[in-house]
Design an enzyme around this catalytic site. Structure first.
Site, PDB file in Angstrom:
ATOM      1  N   CYS A  30      39.550  43.950  42.539  1.00 23.24           N
ATOM      2  CA  CYS A  30      38.834  45.110  43.167  1.00 23.24           C
ATOM      3  C   CYS A  30      38.423  44.925  44.603  1.00 23.24           C
ATOM      4  CB  CYS A  30      37.890  45.478  42.152  1.00 23.24           C
ATOM      5  SG  CYS A  30      36.586  46.593  42.684  1.00 23.24           S
ATOM      6  N   CYS A  33      34.782  45.405  45.087  1.00 20.79           N
ATOM      7  CA  CYS A  33      33.922  44.238  44.668  1.00 20.79           C
ATOM      8  C   CYS A  33      34.005  43.222  45.449  1.00 20.79           C
ATOM      9  CB  CYS A  33      34.827  43.947  43.211  1.00 20.79           C
ATOM     10  SG  CYS A  33      34.717  45.258  41.898  1.00 20.79           S
TER      11      CYS A  33
END
Length: 102
Positions: A30, A33
């Site tokens: 991600c 993230c």
């Protein structure tokens, strides 16, 4: 630096904690993230001793993600006294994460 936890120690580290806890639900693939990781680690360092900051990989621990309805990542959830207190979804400014703990 924030500690990576899993389903096996979630109860002990988060739900049984005596201090407020911030959990970063993330995945290794991600992009947002990865972008938030330095901010999460910064909060962990600045608030050491006051709050606990953990990360949990949703791909490795889908049961925990499902239990808390994590549908998008990153999702940040604060816990206090074993209960979900507040949450924020997506990349957030540092102050928003700090506000989750207040």
């Amino acid at each position: 630096m924030s500690e990576v936890i899993n389903s096996a120690n979630f109860q002990e580290k988060v739900l049984d904690a005596t201090t407020p806890v911030l959990v970063d639900f993330y995945a290794t693939w991600c992009g947002p993230c990865k972008m938030m990781a330095p901010t999460v680690d910064e909060i962990a360092a600045e608030k050491a001793g006051e709050v606990a900051v953990y990360k949990i990989d949703i791909d490795q621990n889908p049961d925990i993600a499902q239990r808390y309805g994590v549908m998008s990542i990153p999702t940040f959830i604060s816990f206090e006294g074993g209960n979900l207190k507040k949450q924020a979804i997506g990349a957030q400014p540092k102050q928003v994460l700090l506000d989750l703990l207040s």
